[in-house]
Design an enzyme around this catalytic site. Structure first.
Site, mmCIF file in Angstrom:
data_model
loop_
_atom_site.group_PDB
_atom_site.id
_atom_site.type_symbol
_atom_site.label_atom_id
_atom_site.label_comp_id
_atom_site.label_asym_id
_atom_site.label_seq_id
_atom_site.Cartn_x
_atom_site.Cartn_y
_atom_site.Cartn_z
ATOM 1 N N SER A 98 3.254 35.747 -36.047
ATOM 2 C CA SER A 98 3.206 34.407 -36.442
ATOM 3 C C SER A 98 4.772 34.013 -36.676
ATOM 4 O O SER A 98 5.068 33.772 -37.980
ATOM 5 C CB SER A 98 1.933 33.461 -37.292
ATOM 6 O OG SER A 98 1.062 33.335 -36.072
ATOM 7 N N LEU A 99 5.662 33.694 -36.152
ATOM 8 C CA LEU A 99 7.131 34.516 -36.503
ATOM 9 C C LEU A 99 7.888 32.253 -36.829
ATOM 10 O O LEU A 99 7.646 32.037 -37.479
ATOM 11 C CB LEU A 99 7.531 34.600 -36.165
ATOM 12 C CG LEU A 99 9.282 34.842 -36.456
ATOM 13 C CD1 LEU A 99 9.312 35.698 -37.689
ATOM 14 C CD2 LEU A 99 10.061 35.672 -35.025
ATOM 15 N N GLU A 106 -15.344 27.342 -36.562
ATOM 16 C CA GLU A 106 -15.406 26.935 -34.834
ATOM 17 C C GLU A 106 -14.969 28.562 -34.820
ATOM 18 O O GLU A 106 -13.516 29.164 -34.721
ATOM 19 C CB GLU A 106 -14.171 26.631 -34.521
ATOM 20 C CG GLU A 106 -14.768 24.687 -34.670
ATOM 21 C CD GLU A 106 -13.611 23.534 -34.251
ATOM 22 O OE1 GLU A 106 -14.899 22.632 -34.597
ATOM 23 O OE2 GLU A 106 -12.687 23.344 -34.254
ATOM 24 N N CYS A 111 0.009 23.196 -38.444
ATOM 25 C CA CYS A 111 -1.458 23.500 -38.539
ATOM 26 C C CYS A 111 -2.738 23.179 -38.723
ATOM 27 O O CYS A 111 -2.384 22.546 -39.939
ATOM 28 C CB CYS A 111 -1.456 25.325 -38.904
ATOM 29 S SG CYS A 111 -3.235 25.909 -38.769
ATOM 30 N N CYS A 162 0.308 26.077 -42.975
ATOM 31 C CA CYS A 162 1.988 26.132 -42.482
ATOM 32 C C CYS A 162 1.929 23.844 -42.096
ATOM 33 O O CYS A 162 0.705 24.049 -41.882
ATOM 34 C CB CYS A 162 1.409 26.869 -41.230
ATOM 35 S SG CYS A 162 1.375 28.894 -41.486
ATOM 36 N N CYS A 170 -12.116 34.084 -29.438
ATOM 37 C CA CYS A 170 -10.972 34.186 -30.872
ATOM 38 C C CYS A 170 -11.706 34.155 -32.472
ATOM 39 O O CYS A 170 -12.601 32.539 -31.531
ATOM 40 C CB CYS A 170 -9.796 32.330 -30.510
ATOM 41 S SG CYS A 170 -9.139 32.247 -31.716
ATOM 42 N N CYS A 224 -7.110 27.289 -45.017
ATOM 43 C CA CYS A 224 -6.062 28.459 -44.932
ATOM 44 C C CYS A 224 -5.034 27.741 -46.005
ATOM 45 O O CYS A 224 -5.442 27.093 -45.952
ATOM 46 C CB CYS A 224 -5.427 28.407 -43.774
ATOM 47 S SG CYS A 224 -3.879 30.546 -44.096
ATOM 48 N N GLY A 250 -7.527 29.984 -40.491
ATOM 49 C CA GLY A 250 -7.598 31.340 -41.126
ATOM 50 C C GLY A 250 -6.259 32.115 -41.523
ATOM 51 O O GLY A 250 -6.760 32.778 -40.346
ATOM 52 N N GLU A 251 -6.103 33.231 -42.718
ATOM 53 C CA GLU A 251 -5.241 34.320 -42.596
ATOM 54 C C GLU A 251 -6.032 35.062 -42.818
ATOM 55 O O GLU A 251 -5.938 35.895 -43.914
ATOM 56 C CB GLU A 251 -4.345 33.974 -43.156
ATOM 57 C CG GLU A 251 -3.142 35.190 -43.892
ATOM 58 C CD GLU A 251 -2.261 35.253 -42.444
ATOM 59 O OE1 GLU A 251 -1.715 34.952 -41.866
ATOM 60 O OE2 GLU A 251 -3.257 36.423 -42.726
ATOM 61 N N CYS A 262 -4.680 26.940 -30.293
ATOM 62 C CA CYS A 262 -4.266 27.375 -30.967
ATOM 63 C C CYS A 262 -4.173 26.424 -32.341
ATOM 64 O O CYS A 262 -3.223 25.284 -31.761
ATOM 65 C CB CYS A 262 -3.394 28.613 -30.684
ATOM 66 S SG CYS A 262 -3.370 30.097 -30.375
#
Ligand code: SAH
Ligand code: SF4
Length: 372
Positions: free
Chosen positions: A223-224, A95, A122, A119, A108, A115, A169-170, A344
């Protein structure tokens, strides 16, 4: 030669394209001409490349194609956000979202199918990891959106002014294709975006971040999500391998050397009762005091199968107040494309179900310390 044997020019980086033209005995400027046709005009038919000689066009038709992902669905939100599901040759879908704002239009993009970082808040992470996207599949998202809105060269409007790697994804776990795509975004012969308008968002893959500036220079988002290791280990498991201190040190080095990123955008998803307390806000102020930053508070976006709740307005305000009163720049992200689940962390695509189940089993067997 069948199409599947031909080389896909959308899959070539700038250097790759130069090498390709050298190998077929053509001058580098021919490569630049073709690059412009593909990325500035959105052309996928060699016959439309009118300044390229007929003999070269014939040669290219025999050995090369220009092929991007196929659109399987398009959803338009009331607020102008557009979400596309793009089908890949391997059958899965990814997407991509376009978010119009007053003075800019942000695309985006996704960098992987699923991923591995996993997390716990997510949607992409909860699907497991399937595979890395190729360069053609990453830049193909921009290419498709550019063609949808009309190439800037043809319309005079640069509808897509910013590109953020905040989809599925990362990005730092798919280094070469992501860097290749970013360099095409920055190149004047391709998309010509300014360095500050291309943003890589990462959960914190330190060795990759440490070498990023040797390959490209773009704005950085981190992304903390948590101000201490105990909490971040739960939320972003890669933190067990690269704890906050090591990560912030790497971010600081990046900012010191980067021309694109003077500040890091710190992303902080607000989850009720988990990371949204006043103590966490105060801790956040402390750990970020030596790092030029702006904070982006993101209300948690829910997705099926998840029990977290987004923070209340009251907690968000109190949290924001503590950061602001210590002089930090804080923005709270508005949910965009709410009606089409385009926010997001909600990008899911379609990871092949069977493979996905297998991947999950495999992933359970992989310890987070194995991710490099
Ligand atoms: N893997 C990268 C980039 C993709 S995620 C990263 O983690 O930075 C893009 C952003 O969406 C990240 O800040 C991520 O933490 C956030 N995000 C993920 N799931 C979310 C959710 N359910 N609600 C709100 N934001 C989320
Ligand atoms: Fe991966 Fe980013 Fe989602 Fe974490 S937030 S699972 S790193 S896509």
């Amino acid at each position: 030669m069948s199409n599947s044997e031909k080389i896909n020019l959308l899959n070539l980086s700038l250097d790759g394209l130069k090498d390709f033209f050298a190998e077929i005995g053509e001058k580098p400027f021919r490569g630049i001409q073709v690059l412009k046709w593909i990325h500035q005009y959105g052309v996928d038919d060699f016959d439309e490349m009118t300044n390229v000689s007929k003999s070269l066009r014939e040669k290219l038709k025999e050995i090369a194609i220009i092929s991007g992902p196929e659109v399987v669905s398009q959803q338009l939100s009331d607020d102008g956000t557009v979400k596309w599901a793009l089908k890949l040759e391997s059958g899965q879908a990814i997407e991509t979202v376009f978010i119009p704002e007053k003075n800019r239009g942000t695309l985006c993009v996704s960098s992987q199918i699923g991923c591995v970082v996993d997390c716990n808040f997510c949607s992409t992470g909860s699907q497991g990891f399937n595979r890395n996207l190729e360069l053609s599949e990453i830049i193909g998202q921009v290419w498709h959106a550019m063609k949808y809105f009309g190439a800037a060269k043809l319309t005079g409007n640069r509808t897509i002014s910013n590109v953020v790697f905040m989809g599925m994804g990362e990005p730092l776990l798919n280094f070469d294709p992501v860097v290749g795509a970013m360099n095409l975004l920055l190149d004047d012969n391709a998309y010509g975006l300014s360095k500050r308008r291309v943003t890589l968002s990462t959960s914190g893959i330190v060795p990759a971040l440490d070498k990023l500036l040797d390959h490209t220079d773009v704005a950085l988002a981190l992304s903390l999500h948590a101000p201490n290791d105990t909490l971040r280990n739960q939320m972003v498991p890669i933190n067990k391998k690269y704890p906050i201190k090591v990560l912030l040190n790497s971010v600081k080095k990046y900012l010191d050397r980067s021309a694109a990123a003077r500040k890091v955008t710190v992303e902080y998803v607000m989850i009720e009762g988990l990371n949204d307390g006043e103590n966490e806000a105060r801790e956040l102020v402390q750990i970020l005091k030596d790092i030029p930053n702006k904070i982006n508070l993101i209300p948690f976006n829910t997705f099926p199968g998840n029990s977290f709740k987004t923070s209340s307005q009251k907690s968000m305000k109190a949290f924001e107040q503590i950061l602001q009163s210590s002089g930090m720049i804080v923005t709270t992200r508005r949910a965009r494309g709410d009606d089409i689940d385009a926010a997001c962390g909600q990008l899911a695509g379609k990871v092949n179900d069977r493979t996905n189940r297998m991947e999950r089993k495999v992933k359970k067997a992989i310890k987070v310390t194995d991710i490099s």
